[in-house]
Design a protein around this motif. Structure first.
Motif, PDB file in Angstrom:
ATOM      1  N   UNK A 282      14.374 -28.140 -58.171  1.00  0.00           N
ATOM      2  CA  UNK A 282      13.449 -29.096 -58.783  1.00  0.00           C
ATOM      3  C   UNK A 282      14.189 -30.295 -59.374  1.00  0.00           C
ATOM      4  N   UNK A 283      15.303 -30.035 -60.043  1.00  0.00           N
ATOM      5  CA  UNK A 283      16.068 -31.133 -60.652  1.00  0.00           C
ATOM      6  C   UNK A 283      16.707 -32.010 -59.580  1.00  0.00           C
ATOM      7  N   UNK A 284      17.090 -31.393 -58.473  1.00  0.00           N
ATOM      8  CA  UNK A 284      17.659 -32.168 -57.363  1.00  0.00           C
ATOM      9  C   UNK A 284      16.638 -33.173 -56.827  1.00  0.00           C
ATOM     10  N   UNK A 285      15.358 -32.752 -56.787  1.00  0.00           N
ATOM     11  CA  UNK A 285      14.294 -33.632 -56.294  1.00  0.00           C
ATOM     12  C   UNK A 285      13.805 -34.569 -57.394  1.00  0.00           C
ATOM     13  N   UNK A 286      13.723 -34.036 -58.627  1.00  0.00           N
ATOM     14  CA  UNK A 286      13.210 -34.814 -59.767  1.00  0.00           C
ATOM     15  C   UNK A 286      14.266 -34.808 -60.882  1.00  0.00           C
ATOM     16  N   UNK A 287      15.244 -35.709 -60.834  1.00  0.00           N
ATOM     17  CA  UNK A 287      16.330 -35.703 -61.829  1.00  0.00           C
ATOM     18  C   UNK A 287      15.858 -35.804 -63.278  1.00  0.00           C
ATOM     19  N   UNK A 312      17.181 -40.951 -57.891  1.00  0.00           N
ATOM     20  CA  UNK A 312      16.587 -39.817 -57.197  1.00  0.00           C
ATOM     21  C   UNK A 312      16.711 -40.041 -55.690  1.00  0.00           C
ATOM     22  N   UNK A 313      16.209 -39.106 -54.915  1.00  0.00           N
ATOM     23  CA  UNK A 313      16.225 -39.243 -53.461  1.00  0.00           C
ATOM     24  C   UNK A 313      15.383 -40.425 -52.994  1.00  0.00           C
ATOM     25  N   UNK A 314      14.488 -40.901 -53.897  1.00  0.00           N
ATOM     26  CA  UNK A 314      13.573 -41.973 -53.533  1.00  0.00           C
ATOM     27  C   UNK A 314      13.935 -43.285 -54.231  1.00  0.00           C
ATOM     28  N   UNK A 315      15.193 -43.419 -54.667  1.00  0.00           N
ATOM     29  CA  UNK A 315      15.597 -44.585 -55.437  1.00  0.00           C
ATOM     30  C   UNK A 315      15.457 -45.898 -54.659  1.00  0.00           C
ATOM     31  N   UNK A 316      15.492 -45.830 -53.327  1.00  0.00           N
ATOM     32  CA  UNK A 316      15.351 -47.049 -52.521  1.00  0.00           C
ATOM     33  C   UNK A 316      13.963 -47.666 -52.655  1.00  0.00           C
ATOM     34  N   UNK A 317      12.994 -46.869 -53.157  1.00  0.00           N
ATOM     35  CA  UNK A 317      11.609 -47.343 -53.259  1.00  0.00           C
ATOM     36  C   UNK A 317      11.206 -47.605 -54.714  1.00  0.00           C
ATOM     37  N   UNK A 318      12.189 -47.746 -55.602  1.00  0.00           N
ATOM     38  CA  UNK A 318      11.894 -47.873 -57.032  1.00  0.00           C
ATOM     39  C   UNK A 318      11.153 -49.156 -57.383  1.00  0.00           C
ATOM     40  N   UNK A 319      11.164 -50.134 -56.493  1.00  0.00           N
ATOM     41  CA  UNK A 319      10.466 -51.392 -56.770  1.00  0.00           C
ATOM     42  C   UNK A 319       9.022 -51.390 -56.287  1.00  0.00           C
ATOM     43  N   UNK A 320       8.594 -50.309 -55.660  1.00  0.00           N
ATOM     44  CA  UNK A 320       7.216 -50.195 -55.178  1.00  0.00           C
ATOM     45  C   UNK A 320       6.402 -49.443 -56.229  1.00  0.00           C
ATOM     46  N   UNK A 323       4.712 -46.060 -55.473  1.00  0.00           N
ATOM     47  CA  UNK A 323       5.686 -44.969 -55.308  1.00  0.00           C
ATOM     48  C   UNK A 323       6.100 -44.441 -56.672  1.00  0.00           C
ATOM     49  N   UNK A 324       6.360 -45.360 -57.617  1.00  0.00           N
ATOM     50  CA  UNK A 324       6.714 -44.952 -58.975  1.00  0.00           C
ATOM     51  C   UNK A 324       5.597 -44.116 -59.595  1.00  0.00           C
ATOM     52  N   UNK A 325       4.346 -44.548 -59.400  1.00  0.00           N
ATOM     53  CA  UNK A 325       3.207 -43.841 -59.974  1.00  0.00           C
ATOM     54  C   UNK A 325       3.078 -42.433 -59.394  1.00  0.00           C
ATOM     55  N   UNK A 326       3.092 -42.329 -58.079  1.00  0.00           N
ATOM     56  CA  UNK A 326       2.942 -41.015 -57.436  1.00  0.00           C
ATOM     57  C   UNK A 326       4.096 -40.094 -57.798  1.00  0.00           C
ATOM     58  N   UNK A 327       5.315 -40.663 -57.833  1.00  0.00           N
ATOM     59  CA  UNK A 327       6.482 -39.854 -58.167  1.00  0.00           C
ATOM     60  C   UNK A 327       6.400 -39.360 -59.615  1.00  0.00           C
ATOM     61  N   UNK A 328       5.835 -40.169 -60.511  1.00  0.00           N
ATOM     62  CA  UNK A 328       5.664 -39.769 -61.904  1.00  0.00           C
ATOM     63  C   UNK A 328       4.701 -38.598 -62.019  1.00  0.00           C
ATOM     64  N   UNK A 329       3.600 -38.649 -61.281  1.00  0.00           N
ATOM     65  CA  UNK A 329       2.614 -37.556 -61.315  1.00  0.00           C
ATOM     66  C   UNK A 329       3.238 -36.263 -60.804  1.00  0.00           C
ATOM     67  N   UNK A 330       4.015 -36.360 -59.718  1.00  0.00           N
ATOM     68  CA  UNK A 330       4.689 -35.169 -59.194  1.00  0.00           C
ATOM     69  C   UNK A 330       5.705 -34.630 -60.199  1.00  0.00           C
ATOM     70  N   UNK A 331       6.423 -35.535 -60.862  1.00  0.00           N
ATOM     71  CA  UNK A 331       7.388 -35.122 -61.882  1.00  0.00           C
ATOM     72  C   UNK A 331       6.683 -34.414 -63.040  1.00  0.00           C
ATOM     73  N   UNK A 332       5.502 -34.902 -63.395  1.00  0.00           N
ATOM     74  CA  UNK A 332       4.723 -34.310 -64.475  1.00  0.00           C
ATOM     75  C   UNK A 332       4.428 -32.838 -64.196  1.00  0.00           C
ATOM     76  N   UNK A 333       3.904 -32.550 -63.002  1.00  0.00           N
ATOM     77  CA  UNK A 333       3.568 -31.167 -62.684  1.00  0.00           C
ATOM     78  C   UNK A 333       4.828 -30.322 -62.456  1.00  0.00           C
TER      79      UNK A 333
END
Length: 596
Positions: A282-287, A312-320, A323-333
């Protein structure tokens, strides 16, 4: 040498009892508990952050998240190893629930080892990346400090309970540098009924702990600049409150499910492997799940909204934005799973810290998402802080603690109205779905929770059947006749007699009125044995039944006394309303002294 020291201390304590009243001495001890609690909080924070820094600072970021796969596993393993090797059979519990249980059932007694074992194991767990909080362990350690100091000086139950609460307040105050929140936490969670004098020791302990902790470890938990809030955003704060409340219900329910799932795994090292590897993945996917998670919340408060995706593995998309919103929701759960796996898999920590992080993530996702829609522009840091207060209020059923804690640690007193609204609504939503908090649910189900909403039921739940059961009854055998036991019957002080066979099984009962009638009337039942004369009791009490069930049976059949048997129907004794009422009065007096 040790015996001489103990004798000297005993002499000093006897002198103290003559010269200083317990009320005044309690204030002095509150100073001591506050200082020691502050030292413990500073030590725990220092140890944890030293371990975390040693593991992170010397590792290049391009590959350090790969080794995170093993860090949580190592931390939980070391924690379990410490418990099994150094505590040698002593039980290490975690969370706030055992503290509440010790007040309800153990005369506020907490084992001495919790003073240091809570600090060591939680520092190892969180320092190596376990996704839990340090607040519950330090509250436990502080409670142990207060409990053991009170017991050492031979104080009463109510005074030991007060010092225990002072220790917990000192721990929370020292951990967050928030004395008001520490005091309110002790009142809301540990001392639901209190009087005004109770404030004094709590204030002293919380204030001193905050000072000591700040002197030794001055780094603030959060720092942010609050610009106030706009009335136009009130509707969105209400929406946030509903979302946070619903999420706290989800977290409360899933926490019980994860706890039961891990409880079915008997081998402690199997729990370590399962939780450690799962956390690593989990930490590998969500630092952001590494450790407490406060760093990510601080970065969001600083306006770096892409911090949760960065590295994170998705750092290339940090300006979108989406993507930040969806990744935050996944990190929350993922945070909810990670924290529960850490705690139940053998690591030490609590849900206090994770609740703050999850609430902050909800607040960020909500405000950032609204801003992405372009309908409104919300102040994201304000909603992060409001979400933190709401999550703490819902999960812990402690709205005041949530409000004042966030206000203190962020300096956001200008947000008091939104904090109050979000915290109170979240609390009521969780309370409507979950009668008891995540801390008290298990105790309520087992009847071990002190409740001031239903004092009769609470006092009954405090009784144990074995303490009210009476055994001084004349036992009659089924093959005997009344004339054979005439002397025993006449001289018995009881008006009821159990009829028990050679295997100890209860066959029935017979009352003295019936026996005297037989003995005085030569024509009535002289030759009948007790097997024939036995009457079936209105009901029987199993030795495993609680006192609430006992009183229900008595009131249902309007009887004053009932026999008690074990699972094999073997006679054990009787329980009467008289013995129950006598015990009830004693416990009611004790409960009244809880914080008189």
């Amino acid at each position: 040498m040790r015996e001489r020291l103990l004798r000297k201390l005993e002499y000093i304590n006897k002198w103290r009892m003559k010269k200083i009243s317990n009320r005044n001495f309690l204030v002095i001890l509150a100073f001591v508990v506050g200082i020691v609690g502050g030292l413990a909080a500073a030590l725990l924070k220092g140890m944890t952050h030293f371990i975390a820094s040693a593991l992170q600072d010397d590792v290049d970021w391009h590959y350090k998240y790969s080794v995170y796969l093993v860090f949580p596993l190592i931390g939980i393993f070391l924690s379990v190893l410490f418990v099994r090797k150094f505590l040698r059979g002593k039980k290490l519990e975690h969370g706030i629930t055992p503290i509440i249980y010790s007040i309800s059932r153990k005369s506020s007694r907490i084992e001495f080892h919790n003073i240091y074992s809570q600090i060591v194991t939680s520092a190892l767990t969180v320092g190596f990346g376990g996704s839990s909080g340090l607040e519950a362990p330090i509250a436990y350690s502080g409670s142990a400090i207060g409990s053991n100091i009170g017991r050492f000086f031979g104080l009463s139950y109510k005074e030991i309970t007060m010092l225990l609460a002072c220790g917990a307040a000192a721990g929370i105050s020292g951990a967050f540098n928030s004395p008001v929140a520490g005091m309110i936490f002790a009142i809301e969670i540990l001392l639901p009924e209190f009087s005004i004098p109770a404030f004094i020791p709590l204030l002293i302990s919380a204030a001193l702990a905050s000072v000591i902790s700040k002197l030794l470890y001055s780094e603030p938990l959060f720092h942010t600049t609050t610009m106030g809030w706009e009335v136009e955003a009130l509707f969105f704060y209400l929406l946030l409150a509903v979302l946070v409340g619903i999420y706290t219900v989800y977290f409360s329910k899933i926490s019980q499910w994860v706890k039961n799932w891990f409880a079915a795994i008997k081998n402690p090292y199997n729990k370590v492997w399962i939780s450690g590897i799962s956390l690593g993945v989990l930490i590998f996917i969500f630092p952001a799940l590494y450790g407490e998670g406060y760093i990510t919340i601080q970065q969001i408060l600083d306006g770096r909204f892409d911090a949760i995706v960065k590295n994170s593995l998705f750092s290339d998309y940090k300006d979108i934005g989406w993507v930040v919103l969806c990744y935050t929701v996944l990190t929350l759960f993922a945070k909810s799973i990670a924290s529960l796996f850490t705690i139940n898999g053998g690591g030490n920590g609590g849900v206090f810290g994770p609740s703050l992080v999850m609430g902050g993530l909800i607040g960020f996702a909500f405000a950032f998402g609204m801003n992405q829609l372009g309908i409104v522009q919300l102040n994201v840091p304000n909603f992060v802080m409001a979400g933190m207060a709401g999550a703490l209020a819902g999960v812990m059923h402690a709205p005041l603690t949530g409000i004042f804690l966030i206000a203190e640690i962020t300096g956001g007193y200008t947000l008091m109205v939104p904090l109050m609204l979000v915290a109170s609504i979240s609390y009521f939503i969780n309370r409507a779905a979950m009668k008891h908090s995540i801390y008290t649910k298990v105790l309520a189900e087992s009847g071990d929770l002190l409740s001031y909403e239903d004092k009769d039921r609470t006092v009954l739940s405090m009784m144990k059947l074995r303490y009210v059961m009476e055994t001084n009854f004349v036992v009659l055998k089924p093959d005997e006749r009344p004339i054979d036991r005439q002397s025993d019957i006449i001289h018995s002080k009881r008006n009821i007699f159990p009829i028990v066979d050679d295997d100890g099984k209860l066959l029935g009962i017979i009352y003295s009125e019936r026996l005297f009638s037989i003995l005085l009337d030569e024509q009535e039942g002289k030759d009948k044995n007790f097997a024939v004369l036995a009457q079936k009791p209105n009901d029987i009490i199993l030795e495993t039944e609680n006192m609430e069930v006992v009183m229900t049976k008595m009131n249902r059949d309007d009887v004053w006394i009932l026999p008690v048997v074990n699972k094999d129907d073997q006679y054990l004794g009787f329980v009467s309303k008289s013995s129950v009422f006598n015990k009830y009065r004693g416990l009611l007096v004790r409960q009244g002294m809880y914080l008189k």
